[in-house]
Design a protein around this motif. Structure first.
Motif, PDB file in Angstrom:
ATOM      1  N   UNK A 267       0.450  -1.143   0.057  1.00 38.16           N
ATOM      2  CA  UNK A 267       0.180  -0.062   0.220  1.00 38.16           C
ATOM      3  C   UNK A 267       0.702   1.111   0.326  1.00 38.16           C
ATOM      4  N   UNK A 268       1.719   1.216  -0.218  1.00 42.42           N
ATOM      5  CA  UNK A 268       2.825   2.610  -0.750  1.00 42.42           C
ATOM      6  C   UNK A 268       3.817   2.199  -1.766  1.00 42.42           C
ATOM      7  N   UNK A 269       4.010   2.878  -2.048  1.00 49.21           N
ATOM      8  CA  UNK A 269       4.858   2.926  -3.937  1.00 49.21           C
ATOM      9  C   UNK A 269       5.973   2.905  -3.265  1.00 49.21           C
ATOM     10  N   UNK A 270       6.352   0.890  -4.250  1.00 43.54           N
ATOM     11  CA  UNK A 270       8.083   0.600  -3.800  1.00 43.54           C
ATOM     12  C   UNK A 270       8.661   1.688  -3.975  1.00 43.54           C
ATOM     13  N   UNK A 271       8.680   2.389  -4.530  1.00 41.91           N
ATOM     14  CA  UNK A 271       9.897   3.564  -5.244  1.00 41.91           C
ATOM     15  C   UNK A 271      10.197   4.525  -4.136  1.00 41.91           C
ATOM     16  N   UNK A 272       9.166   4.997  -4.349  1.00 40.64           N
ATOM     17  CA  UNK A 272       9.242   5.519  -3.642  1.00 40.64           C
ATOM     18  C   UNK A 272      10.040   5.843  -2.355  1.00 40.64           C
ATOM     19  N   UNK A 273       8.856   5.012  -1.615  1.00 45.33           N
ATOM     20  CA  UNK A 273       9.753   4.013  -0.245  1.00 45.33           C
ATOM     21  C   UNK A 273      11.539   3.344  -0.265  1.00 45.33           C
ATOM     22  N   UNK A 274      11.520   2.892  -1.823  1.00 46.33           N
ATOM     23  CA  UNK A 274      12.852   2.850  -2.053  1.00 46.33           C
ATOM     24  C   UNK A 274      13.326   4.199  -2.000  1.00 46.33           C
ATOM     25  N   UNK A 275      13.232   5.070  -2.281  1.00 51.21           N
ATOM     26  CA  UNK A 275      14.160   6.707  -2.448  1.00 51.21           C
ATOM     27  C   UNK A 275      14.150   7.021  -0.297  1.00 51.21           C
ATOM     28  N   UNK A 276      13.123   6.996  -0.544  1.00 54.37           N
ATOM     29  CA  UNK A 276      13.055   8.077   1.150  1.00 54.37           C
ATOM     30  C   UNK A 276      14.157   7.026   2.497  1.00 54.37           C
ATOM     31  N   UNK A 277      14.153   5.298   1.717  1.00 61.30           N
ATOM     32  CA  UNK A 277      15.353   4.822   2.815  1.00 61.30           C
ATOM     33  C   UNK A 277      16.677   5.359   1.844  1.00 61.30           C
ATOM     34  N   UNK A 278      16.926   5.733   1.126  1.00 61.34           N
ATOM     35  CA  UNK A 278      18.040   5.695   0.768  1.00 61.34           C
ATOM     36  C   UNK A 278      18.523   7.602   1.361  1.00 61.34           C
ATOM     37  N   UNK A 279      17.923   8.468   1.012  1.00 58.11           N
ATOM     38  CA  UNK A 279      18.037   9.606   1.623  1.00 58.11           C
ATOM     39  C   UNK A 279      18.029   9.555   2.853  1.00 58.11           C
TER      40      UNK A 279
END
Length: 366
Positions: A267-279
């Motif tokens: 239920x969360x966009x995986x690309x957005x979550x990946x970018x958040x974790x990388x940041x």
């Protein structure tokens, strides 16, 4: 196999093609090849522009080439002969591997998905040409995990079971592809051969208390779907293996367990979550970049022992292992055919070939 340094015999007329060579792991592979061998390096990926931008700052021995849809770069016009292809793009593994086999080019795969590696090995074995070698399970997990379990087999004898614990640094900045790969598997089910037989398990669905070598001590690690636990029972004729994952930050480990429990990836966009974790890892890290791999093995005779390696930077160590394997192939030391790393190389050779990035850790769990 000897422990002599293979780069001493690598020719400047040889070339290594790195697919995905401008990414986090691929870039490290390119830089290490340029530093440790005289060969030419070709960089390919989905974006020729990114490959060119990366190559501009690497010096005269690196060239950007186009990676077409369904075929390897046309390299006949280049004044170098490709001897080895190192592939860092998992979804392209099978078609790149088959083209390498047809051309008699050695192939190194850093994929971590069992089905991908199984497909490459099966198709390579069924091919008519066996002029070159494919080395699979190259990196940290799989890779060093496989070599540690082979070390356990060599020293304990035939194994009943091996628990493989991978501790990663929560502060390391990984590439988006690696983060997305991890997130895609959170909470996913997979079938695993266990001491009680084949059963369906879930990534981060079960935990195991483990005492790790210093400085980490007692931790809780969770099941995760790295490929070695699927392949090692076949390659080393052992009954079962299980891979467990945790982070140096207990908070991050629990956060991943929470994301798996609540199926956040759905239920969360995986690309957005990946970018958040990388940041977060880059700007507000709550962990370091060190990693550790520990194998706790049980032999068929009932003996138990542990083996541990550690390093600074999982991506850097993955690159170091891949370069060590590529240099070994450049000098023609491996027999033709498709092999998982533990079938043709040893942990002692990895420690010698990847120093000082990788080191052995003495540990007595008793």
């Amino acid at each position: 196999m000897t422990n002599a340094r293979p780069e001493a015999m690598v020719s400047a007329d040889q070339a290594v093609l790195v697919v995905g060579g401008y990414g986090a792991v691929g870039g490290g592979i390119v830089r290490a090849l340029l530093r440790d061998s005289p060969c030419h390096v070709l960089v390919a990926g989905r974006s020729l522009e990114r490959a060119r931008a990366f190559c501009q700052v690497q010096g005269p021995r690196v060239t950007a080439v186009a990676l077409g849809d369904g075929y390897l770069p046309v390299i006949e016009v280049l004044p170098h002969r490709i001897t080895v292809v190192v592939n860092c793009v998992e979804e392209a593994s099978l078609w790149i591997a088959l083209q390498c086999q047809a051309a008699g080019i050695h192939y190194v795969d850093v994929s971590a998905t069992a089905s991908v590696l199984d497909a490459v090995r099966t198709r390579w074995a069924s091919g008519e040409s066996q002029r070159s070698s494919a080395v699979l399970s190259v990196g940290v997990a799989p890779g060093l995990t496989n070599l540690l379990v082979r070390q356990a087999c060599d020293q304990l004898g035939p194994l009943q079971h091996a628990d493989i614990t991978v501790l990663l640094g929560a502060g390391e900045v990984h590439g988006l592809a690696a983060i997305r790969w991890t997130l895609d598997r959170l909470g996913a089910t997979f079938t695993l051969q266990t001491p009680a037989g084949a059963r369906e398990v879930r990534a981060f669905g079960e935990s195991r208390p483990v005492r790790l070598a210093a400085p980490y001590g007692r931790r809780t690690a969770y099941r995760f779907d790295f490929s070695e636990q699927h392949t090692l029972p076949r390659t080393l004729a052992m009954q079962s293996a299980a891979t467990w994952l945790c982070f140096d930050s207990r908070l991050v480990t629990q956060a991943f367990a929470w994301m798996a429990r609540w199926r956040v990836r759905q239920w969360l966009p995986p690309d957005g979550l990946a970018k958040s974790l990388a940041w977060t890892a880059a700007h507000a890290p709550i962990g370091g970049n060190g990693f550790m791999v520990q194998v706790d093995a049980l032999s068929q005779s009932g003996d138990r022992a542990s083996w541990v390696v550690a390093g600074d930077g999982e991506a850097a160590c993955t690159a170091a292992v891949a370069v060590w394997v590529a240099r070994t192939l450049l000098v023609g030391r491996l027999a033709p055919g498709a092999h998982h790393i533990e079938e043709v190389l040893t942990l002692d050779e990895a420690l010698a070939g990847c120093a000082p990035v990788l080191r052995r850790v003495e540990f007595n769990p008793m």
